[in-house]
Design a protein around this motif. Structure first.
Motif, PDB file in Angstrom:
ATOM      1  N   ILE A   7       0.413  -1.267   0.138  1.00  0.00           N
ATOM      2  CA  ILE A   7       0.075  -0.052  -0.022  1.00  0.00           C
ATOM      3  C   ILE A   7       0.901   1.408  -0.097  1.00  0.00           C
ATOM      4  O   ILE A   7       1.557   1.669   0.591  1.00  0.00           O
ATOM      5  CB  ILE A   7      -0.713   0.069   1.056  1.00  0.00           C
ATOM      6  N   ILE A   8       0.927   1.814  -1.018  1.00  0.00           N
ATOM      7  CA  ILE A   8       1.118   3.444  -1.136  1.00  0.00           C
ATOM      8  C   ILE A   8       0.680   4.245  -0.356  1.00  0.00           C
ATOM      9  O   ILE A   8      -0.419   5.093  -1.278  1.00  0.00           O
ATOM     10  CB  ILE A   8       1.672   3.694  -2.919  1.00  0.00           C
ATOM     11  N   GLY A   9       1.216   4.583   0.813  1.00  0.00           N
ATOM     12  CA  GLY A   9       0.649   5.868   1.104  1.00  0.00           C
ATOM     13  C   GLY A   9      -0.298   4.879   2.104  1.00  0.00           C
ATOM     14  O   GLY A   9      -0.544   4.622   2.386  1.00  0.00           O
ATOM     15  N   ALA A  10       0.340   6.297   3.436  1.00  0.00           N
ATOM     16  CA  ALA A  10       0.198   5.590   5.449  1.00  0.00           C
ATOM     17  C   ALA A  10      -1.380   6.801   6.066  1.00  0.00           C
ATOM     18  O   ALA A  10      -1.094   6.626   7.152  1.00  0.00           O
ATOM     19  CB  ALA A  10       0.896   5.377   5.922  1.00  0.00           C
ATOM     20  N   SER A  32       5.281   5.265   3.529  1.00  0.00           N
ATOM     21  CA  SER A  32       4.963   6.474   3.915  1.00  0.00           C
ATOM     22  C   SER A  32       6.074   6.568   3.305  1.00  0.00           C
ATOM     23  O   SER A  32       7.568   6.629   4.225  1.00  0.00           O
ATOM     24  CB  SER A  32       5.030   7.211   5.222  1.00  0.00           C
ATOM     25  N   PRO A  33       6.568   8.587   2.933  1.00  0.00           N
ATOM     26  CA  PRO A  33       8.057   8.761   2.221  1.00  0.00           C
ATOM     27  C   PRO A  33       8.881   9.438   3.185  1.00  0.00           C
ATOM     28  O   PRO A  33      10.015   9.927   3.469  1.00  0.00           O
ATOM     29  CB  PRO A  33       7.425   9.898   1.430  1.00  0.00           C
ATOM     30  N   PHE A  34       8.096   9.384   4.810  1.00  0.00           N
ATOM     31  CA  PHE A  34       8.027   9.786   6.313  1.00  0.00           C
ATOM     32  C   PHE A  34       8.819   9.594   6.474  1.00  0.00           C
ATOM     33  O   PHE A  34       7.424   8.626   7.866  1.00  0.00           O
ATOM     34  CB  PHE A  34       6.843  11.431   6.816  1.00  0.00           C
ATOM     35  N   MET A  41       4.036   4.736  13.715  1.00  0.00           N
ATOM     36  CA  MET A  41       3.092   4.129  13.388  1.00  0.00           C
ATOM     37  C   MET A  41       4.247   2.233  13.823  1.00  0.00           C
ATOM     38  O   MET A  41       2.992   1.645  14.132  1.00  0.00           O
ATOM     39  CB  MET A  41       2.489   4.302  12.281  1.00  0.00           C
ATOM     40  N   SER A  42       5.301   2.286  13.575  1.00  0.00           N
ATOM     41  CA  SER A  42       5.648   0.828  13.855  1.00  0.00           C
ATOM     42  C   SER A  42       5.558   0.795  15.359  1.00  0.00           C
ATOM     43  O   SER A  42       5.490  -0.288  15.826  1.00  0.00           O
ATOM     44  CB  SER A  42       7.203   0.612  13.246  1.00  0.00           C
ATOM     45  N   ALA A  43       6.685   2.117  16.289  1.00  0.00           N
ATOM     46  CA  ALA A  43       6.328   1.453  17.589  1.00  0.00           C
ATOM     47  C   ALA A  43       5.132   1.814  18.142  1.00  0.00           C
ATOM     48  O   ALA A  43       4.960   1.295  19.244  1.00  0.00           O
ATOM     49  CB  ALA A  43       6.538   2.606  18.663  1.00  0.00           C
ATOM     50  N   PHE A  61       6.115  -1.572   8.019  1.00  0.00           N
ATOM     51  CA  PHE A  61       5.906  -0.545   7.396  1.00  0.00           C
ATOM     52  C   PHE A  61       7.332   0.317   7.041  1.00  0.00           C
ATOM     53  O   PHE A  61       8.175  -0.657   6.948  1.00  0.00           O
ATOM     54  CB  PHE A  61       5.883   0.597   8.407  1.00  0.00           C
ATOM     55  N   THR A  62       7.658   1.288   5.252  1.00  0.00           N
ATOM     56  CA  THR A  62       8.477   0.923   4.899  1.00  0.00           C
ATOM     57  C   THR A  62       9.242   2.775   3.957  1.00  0.00           C
ATOM     58  O   THR A  62       7.867   3.111   3.851  1.00  0.00           O
ATOM     59  CB  THR A  62       9.248  -0.094   3.709  1.00  0.00           C
ATOM     60  N   ASP A  63       9.925   2.930   3.920  1.00  0.00           N
ATOM     61  CA  ASP A  63       9.959   4.570   3.583  1.00  0.00           C
ATOM     62  C   ASP A  63      10.861   4.181   2.089  1.00  0.00           C
ATOM     63  O   ASP A  63      11.134   4.789   1.771  1.00  0.00           O
ATOM     64  CB  ASP A  63      10.371   5.575   4.528  1.00  0.00           C
ATOM     65  N   SER A  64      10.630   3.131   1.257  1.00  0.00           N
ATOM     66  CA  SER A  64      11.417   2.333   0.178  1.00  0.00           C
ATOM     67  C   SER A  64      10.346   1.648  -0.614  1.00  0.00           C
ATOM     68  O   SER A  64       9.711   1.492  -0.675  1.00  0.00           O
ATOM     69  CB  SER A  64      12.517   1.456   0.407  1.00  0.00           C
ATOM     70  N   ILE A  65      10.074   3.206  -1.569  1.00  0.00           N
ATOM     71  CA  ILE A  65       8.694   2.592  -2.523  1.00  0.00           C
ATOM     72  C   ILE A  65       9.473   1.092  -3.650  1.00  0.00           C
ATOM     73  O   ILE A  65       8.532   0.782  -3.730  1.00  0.00           O
ATOM     74  CB  ILE A  65       9.374   3.633  -3.955  1.00  0.00           C
ATOM     75  N   GLU A  66      11.134   0.607  -3.214  1.00  0.00           N
ATOM     76  CA  GLU A  66      11.224  -0.839  -3.905  1.00  0.00           C
ATOM     77  C   GLU A  66      10.610  -1.370  -3.921  1.00  0.00           C
ATOM     78  O   GLU A  66      10.460  -2.748  -4.177  1.00  0.00           O
ATOM     79  CB  GLU A  66      12.954   0.193  -4.809  1.00  0.00           C
TER      80      GLU A  66
END
Length: 89
Positions: A7-10, A32-34, A41-43, A61-66
């Motif tokens: 899911i692209i967008g948090a 998320s890019p942030f 959110m992970s915590a 969760f990740t901030d890596s689009i790849e």
């Protein structure tokens, strides 16, 4: 069958979808890019605009689009318009 879903967008819609899909047995990763938002959110397993909603601990969760696109069966987009340009890069 359990799908691997990115899911692209948090935001509120993305997190509501993530929770629903995770509770249905799917493997869900949210981007998320942030990085501060990802860490929070992970915590806490909370999204600041969804009071009272606990995010499933099965969601990653990740901030890596790849990473959010890699080896996924389904990719969902939940982005504010101004973030579309960020993803296109």
């Amino acid at each position: 069958m359990s799908d691997r879903i990115g899911i692209i967008g948090a935001g509120t819609w993305g997190m509501a979808l993530a929770n629903m899909l995770s509770s249905s047995g799917h493997s869900v990763q949210v981007w998320s890019p942030f990085s501060d938002e990802i860490a929070r959110m992970s915590a806490t397993h909370r999204q600041k605009n969804l009071p009272g909603v606990i995010i499933s601990e099965n969601i990653t969760f990740t901030d890596s689009i790849e990473a959010v696109c890699f080896e996924k069966d389904i990719i969902l987009f939940d982005l504010l318009f101004h973030l579309n340009m960020f993803v296109k890069r």
